[in-house]
Design a protein around this motif. Structure first.
Motif, PDB file in Angstrom:
ATOM      1  N   PRO A  69       0.817  -1.224   0.000  1.00  0.00           N
ATOM      2  CA  PRO A  69       0.000   0.000   0.000  1.00  0.00           C
ATOM      3  C   PRO A  69       0.846   1.268   0.000  1.00  0.00           C
ATOM      4  O   PRO A  69       0.471   2.267  -0.615  1.00  0.00           O
ATOM      5  CB  PRO A  69      -0.807  -0.125   1.302  1.00  0.00           C
ATOM      6  CG  PRO A  69      -0.807  -1.567   1.624  1.00  0.00           C
ATOM      7  CD  PRO A  69       0.514  -2.089   1.151  1.00  0.00           C
ATOM      8  N   GLY A  70       1.983   1.226   0.707  1.00  0.00           N
ATOM      9  CA  GLY A  70       2.841   2.401   0.744  1.00  0.00           C
ATOM     10  C   GLY A  70       3.329   2.800  -0.632  1.00  0.00           C
ATOM     11  O   GLY A  70       3.436   3.991  -0.952  1.00  0.00           O
ATOM     12  N   ILE A  71       3.628   1.810  -1.465  1.00  0.00           N
ATOM     13  CA  ILE A  71       4.127   2.079  -2.814  1.00  0.00           C
ATOM     14  C   ILE A  71       2.983   2.421  -3.767  1.00  0.00           C
ATOM     15  O   ILE A  71       3.043   3.404  -4.517  1.00  0.00           O
ATOM     16  CB  ILE A  71       4.915   0.875  -3.348  1.00  0.00           C
ATOM     17  CG1 ILE A  71       6.202   0.678  -2.531  1.00  0.00           C
ATOM     18  CG2 ILE A  71       5.253   1.059  -4.828  1.00  0.00           C
ATOM     19  CD1 ILE A  71       6.971  -0.575  -2.875  1.00  0.00           C
ATOM     20  N   GLU A  72       1.922   1.632  -3.731  1.00  0.00           N
ATOM     21  CA  GLU A  72       0.857   1.757  -4.731  1.00  0.00           C
ATOM     22  C   GLU A  72      -0.106   2.905  -4.451  1.00  0.00           C
ATOM     23  O   GLU A  72      -0.671   3.476  -5.373  1.00  0.00           O
ATOM     24  CB  GLU A  72       0.080   0.447  -4.827  1.00  0.00           C
ATOM     25  CG  GLU A  72       0.891  -0.713  -5.381  1.00  0.00           C
ATOM     26  CD  GLU A  72       0.061  -1.963  -5.557  1.00  0.00           C
ATOM     27  OE1 GLU A  72      -1.068  -2.002  -5.005  1.00  0.00           O
ATOM     28  OE2 GLU A  72       0.528  -2.905  -6.235  1.00  0.00           O
ATOM     29  N   THR A  73      -0.311   3.230  -3.167  1.00  0.00           N
ATOM     30  CA  THR A  73      -1.366   4.174  -2.820  1.00  0.00           C
ATOM     31  C   THR A  73      -0.853   5.498  -2.303  1.00  0.00           C
ATOM     32  O   THR A  73      -1.410   6.555  -2.603  1.00  0.00           O
ATOM     33  CB  THR A  73      -2.303   3.553  -1.758  1.00  0.00           C
ATOM     34  OG1 THR A  73      -2.761   2.282  -2.224  1.00  0.00           O
ATOM     35  CG2 THR A  73      -3.489   4.448  -1.487  1.00  0.00           C
ATOM     36  N   TYR A  74       0.222   5.473  -1.509  1.00  0.00           N
ATOM     37  CA  TYR A  74       0.601   6.667  -0.777  1.00  0.00           C
ATOM     38  C   TYR A  74       1.866   7.344  -1.275  1.00  0.00           C
ATOM     39  O   TYR A  74       2.354   8.285  -0.659  1.00  0.00           O
ATOM     40  CB  TYR A  74       0.747   6.327   0.716  1.00  0.00           C
ATOM     41  CG  TYR A  74      -0.541   5.757   1.270  1.00  0.00           C
ATOM     42  CD1 TYR A  74      -1.667   6.550   1.377  1.00  0.00           C
ATOM     43  CD2 TYR A  74      -0.622   4.419   1.647  1.00  0.00           C
ATOM     44  CE1 TYR A  74      -2.857   6.034   1.854  1.00  0.00           C
ATOM     45  CE2 TYR A  74      -1.798   3.891   2.134  1.00  0.00           C
ATOM     46  CZ  TYR A  74      -2.912   4.701   2.238  1.00  0.00           C
ATOM     47  OH  TYR A  74      -4.099   4.184   2.708  1.00  0.00           O
ATOM     48  N   THR A  75       2.423   6.856  -2.391  1.00  0.00           N
ATOM     49  CA  THR A  75       3.541   7.553  -3.025  1.00  0.00           C
ATOM     50  C   THR A  75       3.009   8.210  -4.288  1.00  0.00           C
ATOM     51  O   THR A  75       2.660   7.519  -5.243  1.00  0.00           O
ATOM     52  CB  THR A  75       4.671   6.569  -3.386  1.00  0.00           C
ATOM     53  OG1 THR A  75       5.053   5.863  -2.218  1.00  0.00           O
ATOM     54  CG2 THR A  75       5.865   7.324  -3.938  1.00  0.00           C
ATOM     55  N   PRO A  76       2.880   9.533  -4.312  1.00  0.00           N
ATOM     56  CA  PRO A  76       2.226  10.220  -5.432  1.00  0.00           C
ATOM     57  C   PRO A  76       2.788   9.847  -6.798  1.00  0.00           C
ATOM     58  O   PRO A  76       2.048   9.665  -7.751  1.00  0.00           O
ATOM     59  CB  PRO A  76       2.479  11.705  -5.115  1.00  0.00           C
ATOM     60  CG  PRO A  76       2.663  11.751  -3.640  1.00  0.00           C
ATOM     61  CD  PRO A  76       3.342  10.466  -3.281  1.00  0.00           C
ATOM     62  N   SER A  77       4.085   9.726  -6.912  1.00  0.00           N
ATOM     63  CA  SER A  77       4.679   9.437  -8.206  1.00  0.00           C
ATOM     64  C   SER A  77       4.682   7.950  -8.538  1.00  0.00           C
ATOM     65  O   SER A  77       5.041   7.563  -9.648  1.00  0.00           O
ATOM     66  CB  SER A  77       6.121   9.948  -8.227  1.00  0.00           C
ATOM     67  OG  SER A  77       6.903   9.250  -7.262  1.00  0.00           O
ATOM     68  N   GLY A  78       4.295   7.128  -7.556  1.00  0.00           N
ATOM     69  CA  GLY A  78       4.350   5.686  -7.773  1.00  0.00           C
ATOM     70  C   GLY A  78       5.738   5.119  -7.610  1.00  0.00           C
ATOM     71  O   GLY A  78       5.962   3.928  -7.844  1.00  0.00           O
ATOM     72  N   SER A  79       6.695   5.940  -7.194  1.00  0.00           N
ATOM     73  CA  SER A  79       8.059   5.478  -7.001  1.00  0.00           C
ATOM     74  C   SER A  79       8.156   4.652  -5.724  1.00  0.00           C
ATOM     75  O   SER A  79       7.573   5.019  -4.696  1.00  0.00           O
ATOM     76  CB  SER A  79       9.018   6.671  -6.911  1.00  0.00           C
ATOM     77  OG  SER A  79      10.304   6.257  -6.469  1.00  0.00           O
ATOM     78  N   PRO A  80       8.895   3.554  -5.750  1.00  0.00           N
ATOM     79  CA  PRO A  80       9.032   2.741  -4.533  1.00  0.00           C
ATOM     80  C   PRO A  80      10.053   3.301  -3.561  1.00  0.00           C
ATOM     81  O   PRO A  80      10.146   2.814  -2.426  1.00  0.00           O
ATOM     82  CB  PRO A  80       9.506   1.391  -5.087  1.00  0.00           C
ATOM     83  CG  PRO A  80      10.286   1.741  -6.310  1.00  0.00           C
ATOM     84  CD  PRO A  80       9.568   2.923  -6.907  1.00  0.00           C
ATOM     85  N   PHE A  81      10.812   4.323  -3.951  1.00  0.00           N
ATOM     86  CA  PHE A  81      11.962   4.733  -3.142  1.00  0.00           C
ATOM     87  C   PHE A  81      11.614   5.256  -1.752  1.00  0.00           C
ATOM     88  O   PHE A  81      12.340   4.954  -0.794  1.00  0.00           O
ATOM     89  CB  PHE A  81      12.811   5.739  -3.916  1.00  0.00           C
ATOM     90  CG  PHE A  81      13.577   5.110  -5.045  1.00  0.00           C
ATOM     91  CD1 PHE A  81      14.638   4.249  -4.795  1.00  0.00           C
ATOM     92  CD2 PHE A  81      13.211   5.347  -6.363  1.00  0.00           C
ATOM     93  CE1 PHE A  81      15.330   3.652  -5.826  1.00  0.00           C
ATOM     94  CE2 PHE A  81      13.893   4.749  -7.410  1.00  0.00           C
ATOM     95  CZ  PHE A  81      14.959   3.887  -7.135  1.00  0.00           C
ATOM     96  N   PRO A  82      10.534   6.046  -1.565  1.00  0.00           N
ATOM     97  CA  PRO A  82      10.224   6.459  -0.190  1.00  0.00           C
ATOM     98  C   PRO A  82      10.007   5.273   0.752  1.00  0.00           C
ATOM     99  O   PRO A  82      10.504   5.270   1.880  1.00  0.00           O
ATOM    100  CB  PRO A  82       8.943   7.286  -0.359  1.00  0.00           C
ATOM    101  CG  PRO A  82       9.038   7.831  -1.744  1.00  0.00           C
ATOM    102  CD  PRO A  82       9.663   6.724  -2.549  1.00  0.00           C
TER     103      PRO A  82
END
Length: 276
Positions: A69-82
């Motif tokens: 969910p952190g990657i798919e929903t809550y990262t605006p750019s869709g980047s996995p890095f955060p």
């Protein structure tokens, strides 16, 4: 049903939801610790299986309720890095903390695992009971921190379909964990009645405020959410790999521990699908 009823019972404030989540997981930890009153002498095999189950639940929850969910929903750019950066920081935090609070790998046997290569160097807890018990309690408290944080971050996201299964998963895995730490403390010489009560209080003192803090932090600074979700996941994965798996594979019960891990992952996936 649970997702629909939750805001009716507790309102819509995510910080209040975090408090409720912290109370739930702390109560289930106390329940597990209290099992020593009715299951007075659990076998090592049973406890290894139970801890394996806890590891499976945490493993699946780390991915289904935090990383994905952190990657798919809550990262605006869709980047996995955060999320990935958060995972690395969470693991690093636990690693550095373990350097300050030495490992307490004597959950079931009443002995602390020596870092020395010679098995004869393993020291019975009876020879250093007070120091051993203090280190043990500090270590377990430290490893409860990411669980409380994860629940708070989950509710802080505002996504109850993710947060509630995560809360239930961590609460369920807290039951065998609470039992295991109670058994360890009894092996170390603490009174059964005293420790069963103390472990619940100790759990609440760390899990409840961290659940509130996690919810408040991501509500106040929404950009922190994917980092916080990754941090909680990385910390939980560190505990699984560095603590639970080695602990359950040192007494010849690897098969039952592995089956417990698989069953725990199945239970978590079912919760995620049925409540999500």
């Amino acid at each position: 049903m649970v997702v629909e009823q939750f805001p009716k019972l507790f309102g819509t404030n995510p910080v209040v939801h975090g408090l409720v989540g912290g109370l739930v997981i702390a109560a289930l930890n106390l329940l597990g610790a209290s099992l020593v009153f009715v299951w007075r002498n659990p076998s090592e095999r049973a406890l290894d299986g139970a801890l394996g189950f806890a590891a499976g639940v945490m493993l699946a929850a780390s991915f289904t309720s935090l990383i994905i969910p952190g990657i798919e929903t809550y990262t605006p750019s869709g980047s996995p890095f955060p999320v990935l950066i958060g995972m690395a920081l969470g693991a690093l935090f636990l690693d550095r903390s373990d350097m300050l609070v030495p490992h307490a790998h004597y959950l079931l046997s009443g002995k602390r695992r020596s870092d020395a290569a010679n098995p004869s160097d393993t020291v019975p807890v009876a020879d250093e009971r007070l120091a051993g018990v203090v280190l043990f309690i500090l270590a377990i408290t430290l490893h409860n921190m990411p669980e409380g944080l994860a629940v708070g971050v989950g509710f802080g996201s505002g996504d109850l379909e993710t947060a509630i299964p995560l809360m239930l998963a961590i609460g369920i895995q807290n039951i065998p964990e609470g039992l295991a730490v109670s058994v360890a403390a009894i092996n170390a010489g603490l009174d059964r009645r005293f420790y069963a009560a103390f472990v619940g209080v100790r759990s609440g003192l760390v899990e409840i405020p961290l659940a509130i803090l996690g919810a408040y932090a991501v509500q106040s600074v929404s950009a922190l959410l994917p980092y916080a979700m990754g941090f909680a996941a990385g910390a939980m994965l560190f505990v699984i790999s560095d603590e639970i798996v080695p602990e359950t594979h040192t007494r010849g019960h690897e098969r039952i521990a592995t089956l417990g891990t698989i069953f725990g992952a199945i239970v978590m996936l079912y919760l995620d699908i049925s409540l999500g």
